[in-house]
Write a protein that holds these residues in place. Structure first.
Motif, PDB file in Angstrom:
ATOM      1  N   ALA A 119       0.843  -1.205   0.000  1.00 18.80           N
ATOM      2  CA  ALA A 119       0.000   0.000   0.000  1.00 18.80           C
ATOM      3  C   ALA A 119       0.873   1.249   0.000  1.00 18.80           C
ATOM      4  N   ARG A 120       1.903   1.253   0.821  1.00 20.68           N
ATOM      5  CA  ARG A 120       2.821   2.393   0.885  1.00 20.68           C
ATOM      6  C   ARG A 120       3.496   2.619  -0.462  1.00 20.68           C
ATOM      7  N   ARG A 121       3.962   1.522  -1.065  1.00 22.50           N
ATOM      8  CA  ARG A 121       4.635   1.621  -2.363  1.00 22.50           C
ATOM      9  C   ARG A 121       3.684   2.153  -3.436  1.00 22.50           C
ATOM     10  N   LEU A 122       2.418   1.736  -3.402  1.00 17.35           N
ATOM     11  CA  LEU A 122       1.446   2.210  -4.386  1.00 17.35           C
ATOM     12  C   LEU A 122       1.170   3.698  -4.220  1.00 17.35           C
ATOM     13  N   VAL A 123       1.128   4.163  -2.980  1.00 22.84           N
ATOM     14  CA  VAL A 123       0.975   5.596  -2.731  1.00 22.84           C
ATOM     15  C   VAL A 123       2.156   6.347  -3.348  1.00 22.84           C
ATOM     16  N   GLN A 124       3.345   5.855  -3.115  1.00 22.78           N
ATOM     17  CA  GLN A 124       4.532   6.521  -3.658  1.00 22.78           C
ATOM     18  C   GLN A 124       4.528   6.502  -5.193  1.00 22.78           C
ATOM     19  N   GLU A 125       4.106   5.402  -5.767  1.00 22.09           N
ATOM     20  CA  GLU A 125       4.046   5.313  -7.227  1.00 22.09           C
ATOM     21  C   GLU A 125       3.024   6.305  -7.783  1.00 22.09           C
ATOM     22  N   TYR A 126       1.888   6.423  -7.101  1.00 16.72           N
ATOM     23  CA  TYR A 126       0.870   7.382  -7.522  1.00 16.72           C
ATOM     24  C   TYR A 126       1.406   8.810  -7.448  1.00 16.72           C
ATOM     25  N   VAL A 127       2.077   9.143  -6.364  1.00 15.86           N
ATOM     26  CA  VAL A 127       2.618  10.501  -6.210  1.00 15.86           C
ATOM     27  C   VAL A 127       3.677  10.789  -7.273  1.00 15.86           C
ATOM     28  N   ALA A 128       4.441   9.784  -7.652  1.00 13.81           N
ATOM     29  CA  ALA A 128       5.469   9.977  -8.676  1.00 13.81           C
ATOM     30  C   ALA A 128       4.859  10.239 -10.058  1.00 13.81           C
ATOM     31  N   SER A 129       3.735   9.582 -10.360  1.00 14.94           N
ATOM     32  CA  SER A 129       3.197   9.661 -11.720  1.00 14.94           C
ATOM     33  C   SER A 129       1.881  10.424 -11.844  1.00 14.94           C
ATOM     34  N   GLY A 130       1.110  10.497 -10.748  1.00 15.45           N
ATOM     35  CA  GLY A 130      -0.224  11.080 -10.824  1.00 15.45           C
ATOM     36  C   GLY A 130      -1.220  10.161 -11.504  1.00 15.45           C
TER      37      GLY A 130
END
Length: 141
Positions: A119-130
């Motif tokens: 979940a944490r990694r997915l949040v970070q991926e979302y923030v990186a790409s939008g």
């Protein structure tokens, strides 16, 4: 585009980069809610039309993370199409608070299919790409 995280107290925090988003995620999930439990919903999305720290609707968000630290699981949903991330087989439902002013909600086991680390990694991926993270399978339903 500026992204924000909205917690159960409806407080918005601007997200400057993936590392900061991960740190904020860690802080939020370790903070107990009013009932001294750790189940909660976090919302991630662009700053609403009314601006940062203004009332906004959760339907303006892209990503919802329902997380229960005590259960060791999370449900990660992409709100635009109702899909959810799948990493693990179903286990138990989660009890989460999506608002400090509301009763707890139950997230079905079928949707609570990722680890806290994912979940944490997915949040970070979302923030990186939008965009919706692509490192997991997404299921609609």
């Amino acid at each position: 585009m500026t992204l924000v995280m909205t917690n159960i107290s409806a407080q918005q925090e601007p997200l400057s980069d993936p590392a900061q988003a991960g740190e904020l995620f860690d802080e939020e999930i370790e903070r107990p809610n009013a009932d001294a439990r750790y189940g909660q919903s976090l919302y991630y999305g662009p700053v609403g039309a009314r601006g940062l720290h203004q009332e906004r609707s959760f339907d303006e968000d892209d990503l919802r993370v329902d997380i229960d630290v005590e259960a060791g699981r999370a449900a990660v949903s992409w709100l635009a199409d109702g899909s959810y991330a799948v990493e693990l087989p179903p286990d138990s439902p989660l009890t989460v608070w999506y608002s400090a002013d509301a009763a707890p909600a139950v997230v079905p086991a079928e949707k609570a299919r990722v680890s806290i680390a994912t979940a944490r990694r997915l949040v970070q991926e979302y923030v990186a790409s939008g965009k919706r993270p692509s490192s997991v399978e997404w299921v609609t339903g």
